[in-house]
Design an enzyme around this catalytic site. Structure first.
Site, PDB file in Angstrom:
ATOM      1  N   LYS A 116      -3.703   4.029   8.290  1.00 32.87           N
ATOM      2  CA  LYS A 116      -3.995   3.457   7.537  1.00 32.87           C
ATOM      3  C   LYS A 116      -4.710   4.365   5.844  1.00 32.87           C
ATOM      4  CE  LYS A 116      -7.199  -0.156   8.731  1.00 32.87           C
ATOM      5  NZ  LYS A 116      -8.008   0.117  10.235  1.00 32.87           N
ATOM      6  N   GLU A 200     -13.855   6.066   2.491  1.00 26.53           N
ATOM      7  CA  GLU A 200     -13.146   5.758   1.166  1.00 26.53           C
ATOM      8  C   GLU A 200     -15.098   5.394   0.661  1.00 26.53           C
ATOM      9  OE1 GLU A 200     -10.206   3.535   1.917  1.00 26.53           O
ATOM     10  OE2 GLU A 200     -11.637   1.531   2.667  1.00 26.53           O
ATOM     11  N   GLU A 288      -5.366  -2.697   3.801  1.00 29.67           N
ATOM     12  CA  GLU A 288      -4.378  -2.422   5.020  1.00 29.67           C
ATOM     13  C   GLU A 288      -3.605  -2.888   4.679  1.00 29.67           C
ATOM     14  OE1 GLU A 288      -5.573  -1.990   9.222  1.00 29.67           O
ATOM     15  OE2 GLU A 288      -7.142  -4.432   8.764  1.00 29.67           O
ATOM     16  N   ASN A 290      -1.547  -5.648   7.397  1.00 32.78           N
ATOM     17  CA  ASN A 290      -1.699  -6.198   8.646  1.00 32.78           C
ATOM     18  C   ASN A 290       0.094  -6.335   9.490  1.00 32.78           C
ATOM     19  OD1 ASN A 290      -4.301  -4.812   9.725  1.00 32.78           O
ATOM     20  ND2 ASN A 290      -5.111  -6.826   9.127  1.00 32.78           N
TER      21      ASN A 290
HETATM   22  P1  ADP Z   1      -7.769  -9.526  11.980  1.00 36.53           P
HETATM   23  O1  ADP Z   1      -6.013 -10.099  12.634  1.00 36.53           O
HETATM   24  O2  ADP Z   1      -7.163 -10.795  11.688  1.00 36.53           O
HETATM   25  O3  ADP Z   1      -6.895  -8.785  10.789  1.00 36.53           O
HETATM   26  P2  ADP Z   1      -8.968  -8.800  14.125  1.00 36.53           P
HETATM   27  O4  ADP Z   1      -8.978  -8.237  12.900  1.00 36.53           O
HETATM   28  O5  ADP Z   1     -10.539  -9.163  14.163  1.00 36.53           O
HETATM   29  O6  ADP Z   1      -8.761 -10.196  13.282  1.00 36.53           O
HETATM   30  O7  ADP Z   1      -8.547  -9.136  15.367  1.00 36.53           O
HETATM   31  C1  ADP Z   1      -7.154  -8.078  15.223  1.00 36.53           C
HETATM   32  C2  ADP Z   1      -7.878  -6.951  16.177  1.00 36.53           C
HETATM   33  O8  ADP Z   1      -8.512  -7.281  17.004  1.00 36.53           O
HETATM   34  C3  ADP Z   1      -6.654  -6.642  16.863  1.00 36.53           C
HETATM   35  O9  ADP Z   1      -5.115  -5.638  16.036  1.00 36.53           O
HETATM   36  C4  ADP Z   1      -6.501  -5.978  18.255  1.00 36.53           C
HETATM   37  O10 ADP Z   1      -7.210  -4.154  17.581  1.00 36.53           O
HETATM   38  C5  ADP Z   1      -7.917  -6.934  18.250  1.00 36.53           C
HETATM   39  N1  ADP Z   1      -7.483  -7.984  19.417  1.00 36.53           N
HETATM   40  C6  ADP Z   1      -8.328  -8.844  18.462  1.00 36.53           C
HETATM   41  N2  ADP Z   1      -8.086 -10.281  19.464  1.00 36.53           N
HETATM   42  C7  ADP Z   1      -7.385  -9.817  20.437  1.00 36.53           C
HETATM   43  C8  ADP Z   1      -6.356  -9.941  21.810  1.00 36.53           C
HETATM   44  N3  ADP Z   1      -6.531 -11.104  22.375  1.00 36.53           N
HETATM   45  N4  ADP Z   1      -5.640  -9.047  23.014  1.00 36.53           N
HETATM   46  C9  ADP Z   1      -6.027  -7.455  22.243  1.00 36.53           C
HETATM   47  N5  ADP Z   1      -6.692  -6.976  21.250  1.00 36.53           N
HETATM   48  C10 ADP Z   1      -7.205  -8.273  20.694  1.00 36.53           C
HETATM   49  P1  ADP Z   2      -9.541  -3.722  10.452  1.00 36.22           P
HETATM   50  O1  ADP Z   2      -9.019  -2.221  10.579  1.00 36.22           O
HETATM   51  O2  ADP Z   2     -10.823  -3.341  11.257  1.00 36.22           O
HETATM   52  O3  ADP Z   2      -9.480  -4.376   9.937  1.00 36.22           O
HETATM   53  P2  ADP Z   2     -10.292  -3.024   7.735  1.00 36.22           P
HETATM   54  O4  ADP Z   2     -10.024  -1.429   6.987  1.00 36.22           O
HETATM   55  O5  ADP Z   2      -9.448  -3.932   6.983  1.00 36.22           O
HETATM   56  O6  ADP Z   2     -11.005  -2.736   9.286  1.00 36.22           O
HETATM   57  O7  ADP Z   2     -11.547  -3.289   7.203  1.00 36.22           O
HETATM   58  C1  ADP Z   2     -12.736  -4.248   8.318  1.00 36.22           C
HETATM   59  C2  ADP Z   2     -13.761  -5.023   6.898  1.00 36.22           C
HETATM   60  O8  ADP Z   2     -14.363  -3.435   6.735  1.00 36.22           O
HETATM   61  C3  ADP Z   2     -13.315  -5.739   5.871  1.00 36.22           C
HETATM   62  O9  ADP Z   2     -12.555  -6.642   5.585  1.00 36.22           O
HETATM   63  C4  ADP Z   2     -13.908  -5.075   4.623  1.00 36.22           C
HETATM   64  O10 ADP Z   2     -15.667  -6.480   5.543  1.00 36.22           O
HETATM   65  C5  ADP Z   2     -15.416  -4.100   5.272  1.00 36.22           C
HETATM   66  N1  ADP Z   2     -14.688  -2.736   4.380  1.00 36.22           N
HETATM   67  C6  ADP Z   2     -13.895  -1.977   4.587  1.00 36.22           C
HETATM   68  N2  ADP Z   2     -13.247  -1.148   3.896  1.00 36.22           N
HETATM   69  C7  ADP Z   2     -14.555  -1.276   2.956  1.00 36.22           C
HETATM   70  C8  ADP Z   2     -14.718  -0.977   2.027  1.00 36.22           C
HETATM   71  N3  ADP Z   2     -14.387   0.156   1.591  1.00 36.22           N
HETATM   72  N4  ADP Z   2     -15.724  -1.085   1.395  1.00 36.22           N
HETATM   73  C9  ADP Z   2     -16.581  -2.118   1.306  1.00 36.22           C
HETATM   74  N5  ADP Z   2     -16.197  -3.163   2.606  1.00 36.22           N
HETATM   75  C10 ADP Z   2     -14.652  -2.469   3.737  1.00 36.22           C
HETATM   76 MG    MG Z   3      -8.297  -5.249   8.813  1.00 32.71          MG
END
Ligand code: ADP
Ligand code: ADP
Ligand code: MG
Length: 666
Positions: A116, A200, A288, A290
């Site tokens: 990140k 952040e 971020e 993905n």
């Molecule tokens: P999105 O793809 O919408 O970001 P999530 O953040 O909820 O979905 O889920 C993806 C993350 O959650 C993966 O990067 C992993 O860390 C974990 N995860 C979810 N489902 C699985 C799975 N079936 N096997 C392993 N890790 C999983």
């Molecule tokens: P992950 O890798 O677990 O998906 P993200 O950085 O994508 O992590 O954040 C997951 C969720 O956390 C976002 O969808 C949002 O709801 C919340 N979030 C993350 N960063 C912020 C932020 N700076 N301000 C408000 N909400 C945040």
């Molecule tokens: Mg995310």
């Protein structure tokens, strides 16, 4: 094109990938751990290779095991799904070294976006708008406090290697920053083996809106519109939709173009997602990227008609994208509900066990309605503690948002899951909430709408009356059958009475039933009549009825003198009694359940990580009592009220079952 691919994953996503491969005439190889011997993805694949014991760290996450399976089967490419090895650049490299294609982006892009902190810096350089904050690493809790003050509360404390909502905490003050830093660090270390933390600004009134991108290895890259994922619990997505009810065409285009600019900056190919946080004024900030197929990709597929897995496979095989930006449109509206094995009535704690009953609604496609259910489980199968608690992704499509929601409501009512706790009632409650139906949600939706957790919903009276009428009609059918079986009646249906009192949701409604061959008319003594028809038979756990020509779907279970009925997020005991029984019942004494208010019960199966108090210690309301780990999440259990710890029954390292008494209070 490849002749054979291996899917380095399990569950619904492995099944999903197999479907597209099969459609393309590509043979598939599944891998499985001991816990997944009988799993659906193993059954669906053409071949399957055993890769080790149940814990992911000894099977699905072990690169060498997957590489062995590739060698053994001669697979030419590997689809990693999401999670596990999907965002591990060393895995992609190891495959390349063996001349096996990785169905995903190039190693450099995974590396750049996998972190990140690094990706945020890169995004800023590519002209993408990013969340203000401190881009360096934070060493200890006191430094976390100092930096949080500089940024200004509220702040978001995040694990640089984070994912799936893990290793992330909001802090509103110094104490929370200190505590959040420590728990993020612990969770990050145990979930990702990497405890680097950054901080952040927390964007207030935030909506999570992300852009799907798709690139090839010939320099083409397009964006496939957005998904709104604001309905989250603990920063974990629960309900997603496409398009977003919040974006206008201009913002959509700006976000799409920035997403493509970032993708180009890292030579991206394959499917990827650029996540943004959007504030109330439609300012958007990069969160971020993905670098993989996203859990909620089906909603994009439903509105664009593009099979993302197929595209990923084609790109990995070196094909050029056959879709241009101008070909991508938005057709209708799609919603995804994630069914999780977690108990909404117990603060959403994970629930494991056997799926005694698993009957999803039938999938179907028509011009006005689509129901799609991506799943990796089957009736009789087990939801184990080793993996993600997701049971299925139920998706619906309609010509507009209201139609997609209505289809989702009915599909959820029809979805039968028994044997484990699940969140279907909660999903139904969201689908019926006026803020959701108006499209007015932020990521705080769940906390705002259910501040005290989820305790089921109260249905409006009109809906209760429809259920009461249904219960009366079904009860009559059941009484007739019971009477026939016990021989107290030979086909004289008249012997089953026509006067009843229906008790439901705090109401006691006297009714009369007039039945005929086709159904029953239920008349309420205080006015109103309902015509109920159905082909429901006693013993059938799903009742699909027509009540005054409107569809009503409920899950029903026989209880003495009535039914337990579940419908639209409500779970009701419905009693159908004769007027005399009803009168007598008023004089009965209710059984009082045992008092557990002076105990700390373990809310889920798990492992005691640490106990924070001692016997004899006085605790304040909200004070941390202990930490229990379940499904890779650390759950902090706190004192519900002020008191004194009398006895502690567990120590760190103990395995705990649901309702085990961890502590007793004076
Ligand atoms: P999105 O793809 O919408 O970001 P999530 O953040 O909820 O979905 O889920 C993806 C993350 O959650 C993966 O990067 C992993 O860390 C974990 N995860 C979810 N489902 C699985 C799975 N079936 N096997 C392993 N890790 C999983
Ligand atoms: P992950 O890798 O677990 O998906 P993200 O950085 O994508 O992590 O954040 C997951 C969720 O956390 C976002 O969808 C949002 O709801 C919340 N979030 C993350 N960063 C912020 C932020 N700076 N301000 C408000 N909400 C945040
Ligand atoms: Mg995310």
């Amino acid at each position: 094109m490849f002749k054979k691919i291996l899917i380095a994953n399990r569950g619904e996503i492995a099944c999903r990938v197999i479907k597209s491969a099969r459609k393309m005439g590509i043979a598939t190889v599944a891998v499985y751990s001991d816990a997944d011997k009988n799993a659906l993805h193993v059954e669906m694949a053409d071949e399957a290779v055993h890769i080790g014991p149940p814990p992911a760290s000894e099977s699905y996450l072990v690169m060498e095991r997957i590489l062995d399976a590739v060698r053994q089967t001669g697979a030419e490419a590997v689809h990693p799904g999401y999670g596990f090895l999907s965002e591990n650049p060393r895995f992609a490299e190891a495959l390349a070294a063996e001349n096996v294609a990785f169905i995903g982006p190039p190693t450099g892009a995974i590396q750049a976006m996998g972190d990140k902190i690094t990706s945020k810096k890169l995004a800023a350089e590519a002209g993408v708008s990013t969340v203000p904050g401190y881009m360096g690493l934070i060493e200890d809790a006191e430094e976390a406090v100092k930096i949080s003050r500089e940024i200004g509360y509220p702040v978001m404390i995040k694990a640089s290697a984070g994912g799936g909502g893990k290793g992330m905490r909001i802090a509103w003050n110094d104490d929370e920053a200190r505590e959040g830093f420590q728990s993020s660090k612990n969770e990050a270390a145990s979930s990702f083996g990497d405890d680097r933390i950054f901080i952040e600004k927390f964007i207030t009134q935030p909506r999570h809106i992300e852009i799907q991108v798709l690139g090839d290895t010939h320099g083409n890259c397009i964006w496939l519109n957005e998904r709104e994922c604001s309905i989250q619990r603990r920063n974990q997505k629960v309900i997603e939709e496409a398009p977003s009810p919040f974006l206008d065409a201009e913002t959509r285009r700006a976000m799409g173009e920035q997403a493509v600019a970032l993708s180009r900056a890292v030579d991206y190919s394959s499917a990827g997602t650029v996540e943004f946080i959007v504030d109330g004024a439609r300012n958007f900030y990069f969160l971020e990227m993905n670098t993989r197929l996203q859990v909620e990709h089906p909603v994009t597929e439903l509105i664009t008609g593009i099979d993302l897995v197929e595209q990923m496979i084609r790109v990995a095989a070196g094909e050029k994208l056959s879709i241009a930006q101008a070909d991508v449109g938005i057709n209708g509206w799609a919603i995804e509900s994630r069914l999780y094995a977690e108990d909404p009535y117990r603060n959403f704690l994970p629930s494991i066990g056997r799926l005694v009953r698993y009957r999803p609604p039938a999938e179907h496609v028509s011009d006005t309605e689509i129901i799609r259910n991506d799943t990796g489980v089957y009736e009789g199968g087990e939801i184990s503690m080793f993996y993600d608690p997701m049971i299925a992704k139920l998706c619906t499509w309609g010509p507009d948002r209201a139609a997609a929601i209505e289809t989702m409501r009915n599909a959820l009512d029809e979805f039968e899951v028994e044997g484990i706790g699940h969140n279907i009632p909660f999903l139904s409650a969201v689908m019926d909430h006026p803020k959701f139906t108006a499209g007015e949600m932020t990521t705080a939706f769940i906390d705002e709408v259910f501040p005290d957790g989820f305790n089921g919903v109260e249905l409006p009276e009109a809906e209760l009356r429809r259920l009461a009428a249904s219960a009366a009609a079904m009860y009559r059918v059941q009484e007739i059958r019971d009477a026939r079986i016990s021989g107290t009646m030979d086909n004289h249906e008249r012997e089953v009475g026509s006067d009843w009192v229906i008790s439901i949701g705090g109401n006691d409604w006297p009714v009369t039933i007039e039945a005929d061959r086709q159904g029953a008319t239920v008349k309420f003594a205080d006015g109103g009549a309902y015509r109920v028809t159905s082909d429901w038979l006693p013993g059938n756990p799903l009742a699909i009825l027509s009540v005054n020509d409107e569809r009503l779907v409920a899950k029903v279970e026989r209880i003495p003198n009535g039914f337990r009925m579940r419908h639209r997020g409500a779970d009701l005991r419905v009693l159908v009694r004769t007027p005399r029984m009803f009168e007598l019942s008023k004089h009965m004494i209710e059984k009082i359940p045992p008092d557990t208010s002076k105990m700390l019960l373990c809310p889920m199966p798990g492992l005691m990580v640490s106990v924070a108090v001692e016997e004899g210690q006085a605790v304040e309301e909200g004070q941390i009592l202990c930490t229990v780990e379940a499904m890779k999440m650390e759950n902090v259990l706190r004192a519900e009220r002020k008191g004194v710890v009398a006895k502690i029954n567990a120590v760190a390292g103990d395995s705990l079952a649901v309702d085990d008494v961890i502590m007793e209070f004076e």
